[in-house]
Write a protein that holds these residues in place. Sequence first.
Motif, short mmCIF file in Angstrom:
data_model
loop_
_atom_site.label_atom_id
_atom_site.label_comp_id
_atom_site.label_asym_id
_atom_site.label_seq_id
_atom_site.Cartn_x
_atom_site.Cartn_y
_atom_site.Cartn_z
N ALA A 94 -2.52 -36.38 -35.12
CA ALA A 94 -1.99 -36.96 -36.37
C ALA A 94 -0.52 -37.33 -36.22
O ALA A 94 0.33 -37.01 -37.06
N SER A 95 -0.21 -37.99 -35.08
CA SER A 95 1.13 -38.52 -34.80
C SER A 95 2.18 -37.45 -34.56
O SER A 95 3.38 -37.76 -34.51
N ALA A 96 1.76 -36.20 -34.40
CA ALA A 96 2.73 -35.14 -34.09
C ALA A 96 3.00 -35.10 -32.59
O ALA A 96 2.20 -35.57 -31.79
N LYS A 97 4.16 -34.55 -32.22
CA LYS A 97 4.50 -34.44 -30.80
C LYS A 97 3.80 -33.23 -30.18
O LYS A 97 3.62 -32.20 -30.82
N GLY A 98 3.39 -33.40 -28.92
CA GLY A 98 2.71 -32.32 -28.21
C GLY A 98 3.09 -32.28 -26.76
O GLY A 98 3.59 -33.27 -26.19
N ARG A 99 2.87 -31.10 -26.13
CA ARG A 99 3.16 -30.92 -24.71
C ARG A 99 1.89 -30.45 -24.01
O ARG A 99 1.11 -29.67 -24.57
N ALA A 100 1.74 -30.91 -22.78
CA ALA A 100 0.60 -30.49 -21.96
C ALA A 100 1.10 -30.21 -20.55
O ALA A 100 1.78 -31.05 -19.94
N PHE A 101 0.77 -29.00 -20.04
CA PHE A 101 1.19 -28.59 -18.71
C PHE A 101 -0.04 -28.25 -17.88
O PHE A 101 -1.02 -27.68 -18.41
N SER A 102 0.02 -28.59 -16.60
CA SER A 102 -1.09 -28.31 -15.67
C SER A 102 -0.56 -27.53 -14.47
O SER A 102 0.45 -27.91 -13.87
N LEU A 103 -1.24 -26.41 -14.16
CA LEU A 103 -0.89 -25.60 -13.00
C LEU A 103 -1.76 -26.05 -11.84
O LEU A 103 -2.98 -25.86 -11.85
N VAL A 104 -1.14 -26.68 -10.84
CA VAL A 104 -1.87 -27.34 -9.77
C VAL A 104 -1.64 -26.59 -8.46
O VAL A 104 -0.49 -26.46 -8.01
N SER A 105 -2.70 -26.10 -7.86
CA SER A 105 -2.65 -25.46 -6.54
C SER A 105 -3.38 -26.34 -5.54
O SER A 105 -3.82 -27.46 -5.86
N ASP A 106 -3.55 -25.83 -4.32
CA ASP A 106 -4.25 -26.62 -3.31
C ASP A 106 -5.70 -26.86 -3.68
O ASP A 106 -6.33 -27.80 -3.20
N ARG A 107 -6.27 -26.03 -4.56
CA ARG A 107 -7.65 -26.21 -4.99
C ARG A 107 -7.81 -27.35 -5.99
O ARG A 107 -8.93 -27.77 -6.27
N ASP A 108 -6.70 -27.80 -6.57
CA ASP A 108 -6.77 -28.84 -7.62
C ASP A 108 -6.29 -30.20 -7.15
O ASP A 108 -6.16 -31.11 -7.97
N VAL A 109 -6.03 -30.35 -5.87
CA VAL A 109 -5.45 -31.59 -5.37
C VAL A 109 -6.41 -32.76 -5.57
O VAL A 109 -6.02 -33.85 -6.03
N GLU A 110 -7.67 -32.58 -5.24
CA GLU A 110 -8.64 -33.67 -5.38
C GLU A 110 -8.83 -34.05 -6.84
O GLU A 110 -8.96 -35.23 -7.18
N ALA A 111 -8.87 -33.05 -7.73
CA ALA A 111 -9.01 -33.34 -9.16
C ALA A 111 -7.81 -34.11 -9.68
O ALA A 111 -7.94 -35.00 -10.52
N LEU A 112 -6.62 -33.78 -9.17
CA LEU A 112 -5.41 -34.49 -9.59
C LEU A 112 -5.47 -35.96 -9.20
O LEU A 112 -5.09 -36.84 -9.98
N ALA A 113 -5.96 -36.25 -8.00
CA ALA A 113 -6.07 -37.65 -7.56
C ALA A 113 -7.03 -38.43 -8.46
O ALA A 113 -6.76 -39.59 -8.82
N ARG A 114 -8.13 -37.81 -8.86
CA ARG A 114 -9.07 -38.50 -9.74
C ARG A 114 -8.46 -38.76 -11.12
O ARG A 114 -8.70 -39.81 -11.73
N ILE A 115 -7.69 -37.80 -11.61
CA ILE A 115 -7.08 -37.96 -12.93
C ILE A 115 -6.06 -39.09 -12.92
O ILE A 115 -6.02 -39.93 -13.83
N GLU A 116 -5.24 -39.16 -11.89
CA GLU A 116 -4.23 -40.22 -11.82
C GLU A 116 -4.86 -41.59 -11.62
O GLU A 116 -4.33 -42.59 -12.12
#
Length: 593
Positions: free
Chosen positions: A379-401
Amino acid sequence: MKFSEFDLHPALVAGIKQQGFEKCTDIQEASIPYILAGKDVAGLAQTGTGKTAAFLLPLMDRVLKSREYAREFSSGDGSDEEVSGEDLKQLTDNAQPKDEQEKQRLFFNWKQKNYLLVLTPTRELADQVCSNVQELCPGGEIKTVAIFGGTSYEKQIERVKKGVDIVVATPGRLIDLYKEHVVDLNQIRAVVFDEADRMFDMGFKDDMKYLLKRMPKDRQFLVYSATLNFDVMNTAYEFGADPVEINISKDQATADNVDDELFHLGHNDKPGALLSLLKQHQPKQVIIFSNFKRNVERIALFLNKNGYPALGISSLLTQGQRNRVMAQFKSEKGDRNILVATDVAARGLDVVGVDMVINYELPDDPENYIHRIGRTGRASAKGRAFSLVSDRDVEALARIEDYTRKKVETGWIEDEFLVKEYEPFPRDNELEYSSKSGGGSKGGRSGGRDRKVSGSRDRDQRRGRGSHRKSDGGAKSKRYSKKLQRDGDKDRGRDGVRSDDSDRNQKSTSINGAHRDRQTGRHKPKSGDGHRNESSRRRNASSSGKGNNQRKRKGGSSQRRRSQRPSNASAQVKKQSEGIGKKIGGFIKKLFS
């Protein structure tokens, strides 16, 4: 554009004012005119842009006005007598005002048993949509019911039989009620697939097709989501729908008012980074997402042990437990402002006040990333999102980007906010013992260790370790008995007893006062006349020469002595050893000849 420009029903106008809405969002402004005109719509928009109200408001307006026209021009006295389609069309042609657009808003031939259907992938989303109907129409003019699993059949059946205008359901329970002839799919006038792509991902594609085959072909078809794929649209065209495609997020999948960052770290460093983020930003409400159901409870326990009250929700909980967790999290008076969840809470849930989302692991599906971070900045409010990325999440990060067509910015945590000393992340066994002991999520480090010790002791008792293992008279004692009967006293110790069988031999059953030895299968006399019977048995055995394996006792005691091995037995053993030696020698000669 304002809601007042759509000339909605007065009951809906009151609900909109009560909720504090005045201007439409982009998806609402684009969708409402088409839905009021009876068109099929496929809406694609970013999370938190009001997609639920975009299809609920025009559909409820059509229901309310169709019902009023049917009552007003059927008998003129407000009765509920049903009118056929041709008669209603003729009556509405004479209605005032004579506006072609107003006539298109009506569901012709609206009957008392007709209703609208909204399908959702999760129970929580179904319950929320049902609540949104009541909020947008607070006067109770629209009757609704939520149908999903994990709750009582009887209550849902009772409410359906009383008559409803909107049914909000998950596919599985709806099909069950249809097969029991409680729900009539032929009475559906419009169907909405909310988060349809998620239903496909969860395996509901066949269920959706099953339901569409049994609905009228002239029903209105609506589908809404933040991510629509080709498979969803292909299914819509397959069943005769011709939706107007409305895409509000062509260039950017994520919302503009959500700032997302990532932190590169080792997998074992994630617990400390999680505490550091909470310490630095001190959010009012935060949702922490994990890919694994088992990990949800571990993260919640870890946060509670370190002074952050947290709740966990996943499919492992019953529906009653899930409802209580969501009620506590949404409560403004509650102290539990942290929710740890799987993707069961990533779709459609609208919790006011969530100002931070943390991905403890990145999702494998990039679409889930969009929906996760969309729980904040609504509803137009400001928000923050943080992701903790280790070596196990590298492939998922590439797909997201690749999917979002942008690179996620890398953030850092200031040294003053780094948490270096904290209670350790719980292991699986500690989690199991804490849940059994009832300690739940408030046990400290020492408490968890104490539970672990007591839990391991109980586990040893269940598995039969230590003295419990010796006293077990099961299959292992039978194997020992057969071997001893076959080999005689060959494997016995010095006192004529196996050291690990001493306690087992003392355990014996009682038949008419006579005790039965488990190794030999013979019954022993009572303790009173044991000496006399045992003495006579020894005399008979020595005179007949067959007492080679008999047990000798003194005064009925359980101590056994070694019986002397007869000469013929030793000669037999000698012959066997010589025969084995000859065989080995012959084999060696053949091998080297």
